[in-house]
Structures are given as structure tokens and as C-alpha cells.
Design a protein around this motif. Structure first.
Motif, PDB file in Angstrom:
ATOM      1  N   ALA A  61      26.315  38.233  48.704  1.00 54.43           N
ATOM      2  CA  ALA A  61      24.738  37.911  48.499  1.00 54.43           C
ATOM      3  C   ALA A  61      24.130  38.977  47.530  1.00 54.43           C
ATOM      4  CB  ALA A  61      24.027  37.826  49.646  1.00 54.43           C
ATOM      5  N   LEU A  62      24.754  39.999  47.467  1.00 46.91           N
ATOM      6  CA  LEU A  62      24.290  41.241  46.846  1.00 46.91           C
ATOM      7  C   LEU A  62      24.863  41.318  45.244  1.00 46.91           C
ATOM      8  CD1 LEU A  62      24.224  44.071  49.320  1.00 46.91           C
ATOM      9  CD2 LEU A  62      22.188  42.890  48.303  1.00 46.91           C
ATOM     10  N   GLY A  63      25.875  40.206  44.978  1.00 42.93           N
ATOM     11  CA  GLY A  63      26.416  40.379  43.803  1.00 42.93           C
ATOM     12  C   GLY A  63      27.941  40.908  43.614  1.00 42.93           C
ATOM     13  N   TYR A  64      28.324  41.361  44.753  1.00 48.62           N
ATOM     14  CA  TYR A  64      29.719  42.190  44.769  1.00 48.62           C
ATOM     15  C   TYR A  64      30.529  41.537  45.456  1.00 48.62           C
ATOM     16  CZ  TYR A  64      26.643  46.302  43.665  1.00 48.62           C
ATOM     17  OH  TYR A  64      25.572  47.122  43.027  1.00 48.62           O
ATOM     18  N   LYS A  65      31.909  41.436  44.933  1.00 44.93           N
ATOM     19  CA  LYS A  65      33.054  40.952  45.444  1.00 44.93           C
ATOM     20  C   LYS A  65      33.853  42.217  46.046  1.00 44.93           C
ATOM     21  CE  LYS A  65      33.553  37.160  42.334  1.00 44.93           C
ATOM     22  NZ  LYS A  65      34.419  36.462  41.317  1.00 44.93           N
ATOM     23  N   SER A  66      34.879  41.788  47.119  1.00 45.13           N
ATOM     24  CA  SER A  66      35.524  42.956  47.540  1.00 45.13           C
ATOM     25  C   SER A  66      36.012  43.928  46.327  1.00 45.13           C
ATOM     26  CB  SER A  66      36.868  42.489  48.542  1.00 45.13           C
ATOM     27  OG  SER A  66      36.236  41.864  49.580  1.00 45.13           O
ATOM     28  N   ALA A  67      36.464  43.408  45.266  1.00 45.84           N
ATOM     29  CA  ALA A  67      37.014  44.270  44.229  1.00 45.84           C
ATOM     30  C   ALA A  67      35.978  44.933  43.780  1.00 45.84           C
ATOM     31  CB  ALA A  67      37.690  43.171  43.226  1.00 45.84           C
ATOM     32  N   ASP A  68      34.801  44.660  43.826  1.00 49.94           N
ATOM     33  CA  ASP A  68      33.559  45.499  43.184  1.00 49.94           C
ATOM     34  C   ASP A  68      33.188  46.698  44.422  1.00 49.94           C
ATOM     35  OD1 ASP A  68      33.572  43.664  40.983  1.00 49.94           O
ATOM     36  OD2 ASP A  68      32.286  42.477  42.122  1.00 49.94           O
ATOM     37  N   HIS A  69      33.444  46.595  45.529  1.00 49.92           N
ATOM     38  CA  HIS A  69      32.943  47.425  46.568  1.00 49.92           C
ATOM     39  C   HIS A  69      33.344  48.947  46.234  1.00 49.92           C
ATOM     40  CE1 HIS A  69      32.288  44.050  49.750  1.00 49.92           C
ATOM     41  NE2 HIS A  69      31.214  44.032  48.849  1.00 49.92           N
ATOM     42  N   PHE A  70      34.678  49.223  46.298  1.00 53.64           N
ATOM     43  CA  PHE A  70      35.063  50.660  46.182  1.00 53.64           C
ATOM     44  C   PHE A  70      34.120  51.454  45.181  1.00 53.64           C
ATOM     45  CE2 PHE A  70      37.885  54.245  45.138  1.00 53.64           C
ATOM     46  CZ  PHE A  70      37.946  54.481  46.554  1.00 53.64           C
ATOM     47  N   ASP A  71      34.247  50.958  43.780  1.00 52.51           N
ATOM     48  CA  ASP A  71      33.353  51.510  42.877  1.00 52.51           C
ATOM     49  C   ASP A  71      31.653  51.793  43.232  1.00 52.51           C
ATOM     50  OD1 ASP A  71      35.581  52.273  41.613  1.00 52.51           O
ATOM     51  OD2 ASP A  71      35.303  50.582  39.876  1.00 52.51           O
ATOM     52  N   ALA A  72      31.540  50.522  43.728  1.00 47.67           N
ATOM     53  CA  ALA A  72      29.854  50.525  44.309  1.00 47.67           C
ATOM     54  C   ALA A  72      29.643  51.622  45.253  1.00 47.67           C
ATOM     55  CB  ALA A  72      29.385  49.071  44.413  1.00 47.67           C
TER      56      ALA A  72
END
Length: 330
Positions: free
Chosen positions: A66-77
Motif C-alpha cells: 500500500a505504501l508503493g513499495y514491493k519487497s525488492a524496494d524495501h532494503f534500500d528504502a
């Protein structure tokens, strides 16, 4: 200005203004549904944090990306503080370090107990990777065993030939391609749209994952493949955010993480039982693969995948596998 930097500035301002306040609200991003095993685990964690901090820290869980992040985006975010906390599928972190793919190695573990042992011998390596990137590993939790969702049984090598199967990481792509399938790596958020448009023919996932995302609307068969793998999700937190909390709040979060980790691992058997009841109620056929030739082919594909993973991970990967096998045989 990038989305990550904008979020980071906003977060810094929020923490600065509330550094001396007791009440803190933190966001947790999860790509999976609220009713998935990890969605339920996140709700459990939010409740435990509230309990362990006497209500001083509130965790707001955002499901389904819902926040616009997929699992692949989480680490950097999380690394830059754009996300305070994330619940991330380990396979999505394989590009950060291939050690994260250890839990999805095919047929290395076949029980939850073995999966937990494998995590225990790997945990310090994971903690180091997160620490090196300004994050804290709070805990990891398992998925139930993986199988194959499709419109027909996928219980032989011939049945897999040319089938376009969504897999969750590099290990799955290696193994399924070895078996003659056409493996497609795909983020969970993209799976249902791909099924509905016919872009994929089948999905490598747990029975639970398919039930929580209503795969029964598209597929009527779930093929068990000898507990293919029991992969992990990791719940990790920004070191910057953690350090801004009071000592008591930090200790409360860590106590909650330890408590919920134990509860999540213990929850798998009951979750499996509930899932299989759901499969029956939805008239989804469960196929038990019993062809010895197929089993041998699966094991060979698993060995090939392990060899390639060891090439990527080198000495550290070898140490993990050696220690795991030694402790498993004790």
C-alpha cells in the motif's frame, strides 16, 4: 528530489519534533495481504510492540504494498530511512547478497524444524548484512512449504515441460528451468494480474500464499512437490529510526521481536491445517507427487541449484551448509 529522499527528510523532521515525546508511530510495509501468514505475523508484532512499550510505540502495518513499495524496494528504502520497518521476502534480497537465498534452496530442508535450524546457523550473517546497511534485523519468519498452483497437475517432468511458471527468486528459476519449465521471476504484487491475463500458467508458492491471494479464482489444482522449500521473510528496521527511540522503547521493540519470532515459527502447523481445510472447501484438488522418476529429477535440480548458489556465496555459503548438515545429523 527522489521519493526516497523526500520521505527521508519528512521522517527526520517528524522524529526531530517528537524526539522528546513519549508516543511514537512507525510504519511497517508488507507486500503481502493482511490475511497471509506474514500479514498476520505483522499484526501480532504491532500488538506485541504496543504491549512491550506500554503503548509508547505504535506500529502501523501497511499491507499489499500500500505504501508503493514491493519487497525488492524495501532494503534500500529502510537503509535510508524512507521506511521505518519492512517485512521482506528473502528472495527479493538475493541481489543484495546471495546468502539471503539459502532458505529457498530446493529440498535442502523438508520440515519447519530443519528450516529453523538453517536460519539459526545463518542468522549472524544476515544480521551483519543489515548492520552494514544501517538496519537492524528484528526477526525472520517462515512460509509454509512451497508447491505448484495451476490448472492441472504438475506432478511429472513431462507435465512441467514448457509451462510458464512464476517463481519467487533465482533459485526457483534455476531449478524449474532444469526441469524443462519456463520459469519467470516475479514479485508477489504482480502475480495475480499475471494469472488473470494468462501471462503465466502456474505459480510456485505455498498453499497458504495461494489461499490468501484467492488463487482459487483462477486455479483448481495445487501440486505438492516434496516440501520444495520453506523460505523466509525478514522484518528489518532503520538503524537511524531505532537510535532515535528511548532505551526503554528500543528494549520493548526487541522483546516484542523475540516474542513474535517464536510465535510465528510455532504457528506454521496450525496454519497449514487451516489452509488445507480451505483447499477442500474451495474444491481445489491437492496432488501428491509419487512418481520416483520425478522425485529423482527434482532432487537433481535441487543439487544443481545448490552448486550454483555455492559458486555465488563461496566460503560463507559452504560454512552455512556444512554447519547445517552437521547439526541436523547430531
Amino acid at each position: 528530489m527522489t521519493k526516497l529522499m523526500t520521505s527521508f527528510i519528512a521522517l527526520s523532521a517528524a522524529l526531530s519534533s517528537s524526539a522528546f515525546a513519549q508516543q511514537v508511530t512507525l510504519n511497517l510495509s508488507n507486500e503481502y495481504a493482511a490475511n497471509s501468514i506474514h500479514g498476520v505475523g505483522d499484526a501480532r508484532f504491532a500488538n506485541a510492540v504496543a504491549d512491550e512499550t506500554n503503548g509508547e510505540v505504535e506500529i502501523v502495518v501497511h499491507y499489499g504494498g500500500a505504501l508503493g513499495y514491493k519487497s525488492a524496494d524495501h532494503f534500500d528504502a529502510v537503509s535510508v530511512g524512507a521506511l521505518e520497518i519492512a517485512d521482506t521476502y528473502g528472495g527479493a534480497l538475493g541481489g543484495i547478497d546471495p546468502l539471503f537465498l539459502v532458505s529457498s534452496l530446493p529440498f535442502l530442508v523438508t520440515t519447519v524444524e530443519e528450516a529453523k535450524l538453517l536460519y539459526e546457523v545463518s542468522e549472524d550473517k544476515f544480521q551483519r548484512i543489515f548492520e552494514d546497511n544501517d538496519q537492524i534485523l528484528l526477526y525472520a519468519s517462515p512460509w509454509p512449504p512451497s508447491g505448484l498452483w495451476g490448472k492441472e497437475p504438475l506432478d511429472s517432468q513431462a507435465a512441467l515441460e514448457g509451462v510458464k511458471i512464476r517463481t519467487y527468486d533465482k533459485n526457483g528459476a534455476t531449478a524449474l528451468n532444469e526441469l524443462g519449465a519456463n520459469a519467470v521471476r516475479m514479485s508477489w504484487a504482480d502475480v495475480v494480474p499475471a494469472i488473470s491475463t494468462g501471462a503465466i500458467d502456474a505459480v510456485l508458492s505455498s498453499a497458504e500464499g495461494g489461499i490468501s491471494s484467492s488463487f482459487g479464482d483462477y486455479y483448481d489444482t495445487y501440486t505438492e512437490i516434496y516440501n520444495y522449500a520453506i523460505p523466509l521473510n525478514f522484518v528489518h528496521m532503520s538503524r537511524f529510526v531505532f537510535d532515535e527511540l528511548t532505551d526503554q522503547q528500543q528494549e520493548g521493540i526487541l522483546r516484542a521481536a523475540e516474542r513474535v519470532s517464536l510465535e510465528n515459527w510455532a504457528a506454521v502447523p496450525d496454519r497449514l491445517e487451516e489452509t488445507y481445510k480451505e483447499l477442500d472447501e474451495q474444491n481445489i484438488t491437492v496432488v501428491d507427487t509419487s512418481d520416483p522418476d520425478f522425485r529423482n529429477a527434482l532432487q537433481d535440480a535441487g543439487e544443481t541449484t545448490l552448486e550454483k548458489w555455492l559458486e555465488d556465496t563461496g566460503v560463507e555459503g559452504e560454512k552455512i551448509i556444512k554447519e547445517f548438515k552437521e547439526k541436523r545429523n547430531e
